[in-house]
Each structure stands twice: as structure tokens, then as C-alpha cells.
Design an enzyme around this catalytic site. Sequence first.
Site, mmCIF file in Angstrom:
data_model
loop_
_atom_site.group_PDB
_atom_site.id
_atom_site.type_symbol
_atom_site.label_atom_id
_atom_site.label_comp_id
_atom_site.label_asym_id
_atom_site.label_seq_id
_atom_site.Cartn_x
_atom_site.Cartn_y
_atom_site.Cartn_z
ATOM 1 N N VAL A 70 0.908 -1.153 0.000
ATOM 2 C CA VAL A 70 0.000 0.000 0.000
ATOM 3 C C VAL A 70 0.947 1.203 0.000
ATOM 4 O O VAL A 70 1.450 1.603 1.042
ATOM 5 C CB VAL A 70 -0.932 0.004 1.226
ATOM 6 C CG1 VAL A 70 -1.769 1.281 1.251
ATOM 7 C CG2 VAL A 70 -1.831 -1.229 1.238
ATOM 8 N N PRO A 71 1.227 1.752 -1.178
ATOM 9 C CA PRO A 71 2.316 2.717 -1.331
ATOM 10 C C PRO A 71 1.986 4.114 -0.806
ATOM 11 O O PRO A 71 1.825 5.072 -1.575
ATOM 12 C CB PRO A 71 2.562 2.714 -2.843
ATOM 13 C CG PRO A 71 1.227 2.391 -3.422
ATOM 14 C CD PRO A 71 0.593 1.433 -2.455
ATOM 15 N N CYS A 72 1.934 4.243 0.506
ATOM 16 C CA CYS A 72 1.583 5.523 1.119
ATOM 17 C C CYS A 72 2.592 6.617 0.787
ATOM 18 O O CYS A 72 2.257 7.804 0.832
ATOM 19 C CB CYS A 72 1.432 5.374 2.624
ATOM 20 S SG CYS A 72 2.866 4.700 3.469
ATOM 21 N N HIS A 73 3.812 6.229 0.417
ATOM 22 C CA HIS A 73 4.809 7.237 0.035
ATOM 23 C C HIS A 73 4.407 7.970 -1.244
ATOM 24 O O HIS A 73 4.917 9.049 -1.518
ATOM 25 C CB HIS A 73 6.193 6.588 -0.123
ATOM 26 C CG HIS A 73 6.268 5.534 -1.170
ATOM 27 N ND1 HIS A 73 5.752 4.257 -0.986
ATOM 28 C CD2 HIS A 73 6.782 5.545 -2.426
ATOM 29 C CE1 HIS A 73 5.963 3.546 -2.079
ATOM 30 N NE2 HIS A 73 6.587 4.301 -2.966
ATOM 31 N N VAL A 105 1.440 9.168 -1.731
ATOM 32 C CA VAL A 105 0.391 10.124 -1.378
ATOM 33 C C VAL A 105 1.075 11.337 -0.757
ATOM 34 O O VAL A 105 1.828 11.214 0.211
ATOM 35 C CB VAL A 105 -0.631 9.499 -0.399
ATOM 36 C CG1 VAL A 105 -1.740 10.495 -0.084
ATOM 37 C CG2 VAL A 105 -1.220 8.219 -0.996
#
Length: 148
Positions: free
Chosen positions: A114-117, A119
Site C-alpha cells: 500500500v504505497p503511502c509514500h 500520497v
Amino acid sequence: MTKGALISSLGLYLHVECTGNKVKRISLSYELPDEPSPLAERIAAHLEKGAPCPSVELDLSGCTDFQKRVYSTVQGIERGERMTYGEVALLTGRPGAARAVGRAMATNPFLIIVPCHRVVARGGLGGFALGLDVKERMLALESLEGSG
């Protein structure tokens, strides 16, 4: 006992915790894992070299319905792309909930998958638990030409 792999370009270790066949947590740490993890190595290769993102089943049992929607939306952000907290909020059906999206990103237990980087804030990078320098380096890894 921790399992993981080195992400050499970040100088960090990727730790992966599983419960049965489900991934419970993926995190970055400066601490050496107890043993190697083939899954962690595949996730690291995705970030560093553009290898395909491993398809894994996430243990979402500790997540709220909102977090589940946010994490699902964020998984759709392609490598090298970015989306603002507000855009994620809009896509999850909660326009105006940018701060809540930011909180979901801050508590994301599935880093890289879940590539929160990816966002970011409307006017900058936003935040990141390990610091903005790590977030910048992760984004740079994904935007390098010929990284795949």
C-alpha cells in the site's frame, strides 16, 4: 523472530510479518531482521528495481472500513505517480476527508504494497513516519528512468 530483506539504496531493512498466508505488517527499520524473507526480497525488488509488485493477501482485520477503502485506492496509484490526500479522499467517496486520509497513511501497516509514500500534500510531500528524506528517496527510486 523477524523476517526481512535489505533495501540497500535506502540503507533500511524491510520487515514482513505474516499470520498464516496473510501479511499482517510490512515496515521499514534500521534493525537487521533475524532471518531473510523471500517475500521481503520481492517487495524490495519492486521498490528498487521496478519488479512486479507481489500479489499478497493483506490481513485487514485491524483496519476500519474507511482505512480499507483508502488502502484499496492507494494500491491503485501506479509506480512513479503521485496523488494528493484530497484526491484519495475524493476517490474513496469522502471529499473533504484529506486529514483522515493522512491519518490512514500514517498508520498504514502495509508499506510499499500500500504505497503511502506516493500520497503527498497539495503543496509538498506531506509526512512520512521515517522522515521526508526517506519518502523523497523512495519516490526518486520509482521515478528513475530505466529502473525496471
